[in-house]
Write a protein that holds these residues in place. Sequence first.
Motif, short mmCIF file in Angstrom:
data_model
loop_
_atom_site.label_atom_id
_atom_site.label_comp_id
_atom_site.label_asym_id
_atom_site.label_seq_id
_atom_site.Cartn_x
_atom_site.Cartn_y
_atom_site.Cartn_z
N TYR A 29 0.85 -1.20 0.00
CA TYR A 29 0.00 0.00 0.00
C TYR A 29 0.88 1.25 0.00
CZ TYR A 29 -3.52 -3.42 1.46
OH TYR A 29 -4.35 -4.51 1.55
N SER A 30 2.00 1.17 0.72
CA SER A 30 2.91 2.33 0.80
C SER A 30 3.54 2.62 -0.56
CB SER A 30 4.03 2.07 1.81
OG SER A 30 3.48 1.87 3.07
N HIS A 40 -0.86 5.69 2.51
CA HIS A 40 -1.07 4.24 2.32
C HIS A 40 -2.44 3.80 2.85
CE1 HIS A 40 0.42 4.11 6.48
NE2 HIS A 40 -0.22 2.95 6.57
N SER A 41 -2.93 4.52 3.86
CA SER A 41 -4.26 4.18 4.41
C SER A 41 -5.36 4.45 3.37
CB SER A 41 -4.53 4.97 5.69
OG SER A 41 -4.38 6.35 5.43
N THR A 42 -5.14 5.47 2.58
CA THR A 42 -6.12 5.78 1.51
C THR A 42 -6.13 4.65 0.48
OG1 THR A 42 -5.66 8.12 1.79
CG2 THR A 42 -6.75 7.48 -0.27
N TYR A 44 -5.25 1.59 1.03
CA TYR A 44 -5.85 0.41 1.67
C TYR A 44 -7.37 0.48 1.60
CZ TYR A 44 -7.43 -2.71 5.37
OH TYR A 44 -8.09 -3.68 6.05
N ASP A 45 -7.91 1.65 1.98
CA ASP A 45 -9.38 1.80 1.97
C ASP A 45 -9.96 1.60 0.58
OD1 ASP A 45 -9.39 2.31 4.63
OD2 ASP A 45 -9.43 4.50 4.44
N GLN A 48 -9.82 -2.07 -0.45
CA GLN A 48 -10.85 -2.83 0.28
C GLN A 48 -12.22 -2.65 -0.37
OE1 GLN A 48 -10.71 -4.84 3.27
NE2 GLN A 48 -8.63 -4.91 2.48
#
Lengths: 168, 119
Positions: A29-30, A40-42, A44-45, A48
């Motif tokens: 993701y990074s 990276h959280s964006t 990931y979301d 998903q």
Amino acid sequence: MKSKSQQVVLDDLDRQILRLLQENAKQTYSEIGSKLNVAHSTVYDRIQKMEQAGFIVKYEALVDLDRMGIPLITAQMTITADPKETENIAQKMTRFGQVLEVATSFSEELVIIAKVVAKDQAELHSFIAKSVAPLPGVLRIRTAIVSRKYKEERFGVGQEKKFSKLKE
Amino acid sequence: MREEAFYFFTSIGNYTGVSAASLDEFVQKLKDVDVKSLEFHLFREDFEKWVSQTLGDSRLAADIGTVRIQKIVGNALRDRLYFLVSRRLKELKSALAPASVPSSVASKERSQSSVLRPS
């Protein structure tokens, strides 16, 4: 990504993430985030949500069978069938392990197109003679054995834009 | 599905749409099928295998084998195969027909024979 009366619509960021995953699904993701300048959280979301919505069907490895010592020949079959039996034949074709793709096509007449693999020509012929030709409704089969491949790719997200540029 | 039938191909994977499930049908199809198909199957020994393994007729298989060795091609091949198979068919039919049974009854029995039609 927005929800529009239960329909998920992808935005540019989603498409860019998909394109990068198509190139290499093992990227973190990074890594994807740094290429697209997002957290990276964006990433990931977004991934998903695209998995849940069915935009990402599965992740798989492309294995070099030649290197593994499993050389296979590939052939393209065109089956002309009784129109009443076409659907049945196509469904039965999907159950054979040797058959990788099955589709129907209508040009001058309705035909079934199938991509098949076999160990060698003898095995290919045996499969067609014993398993396909006897299917009720099969009228004729034409088979082209692939002798050399010049390109084999999957369609990548964003490539459709190149088509519209070509038209201009 | 007629798994035991003979399916005529002209080359690897190219099926003509013609098949035969008995020696009776086979001899009829020999008359019209693409001659390329006859050449293709003869030199692969497909006719011999089907006749001996499916129909259980090793004598006819041996006769067909001689045609292969002679390397007969084209319509001469068609004529030769037709001659051999129809001659054998005649022999089998006459061997199966009881002398004292009226010909109409014998004909019915012949059509049900396992020698002429694979089970």
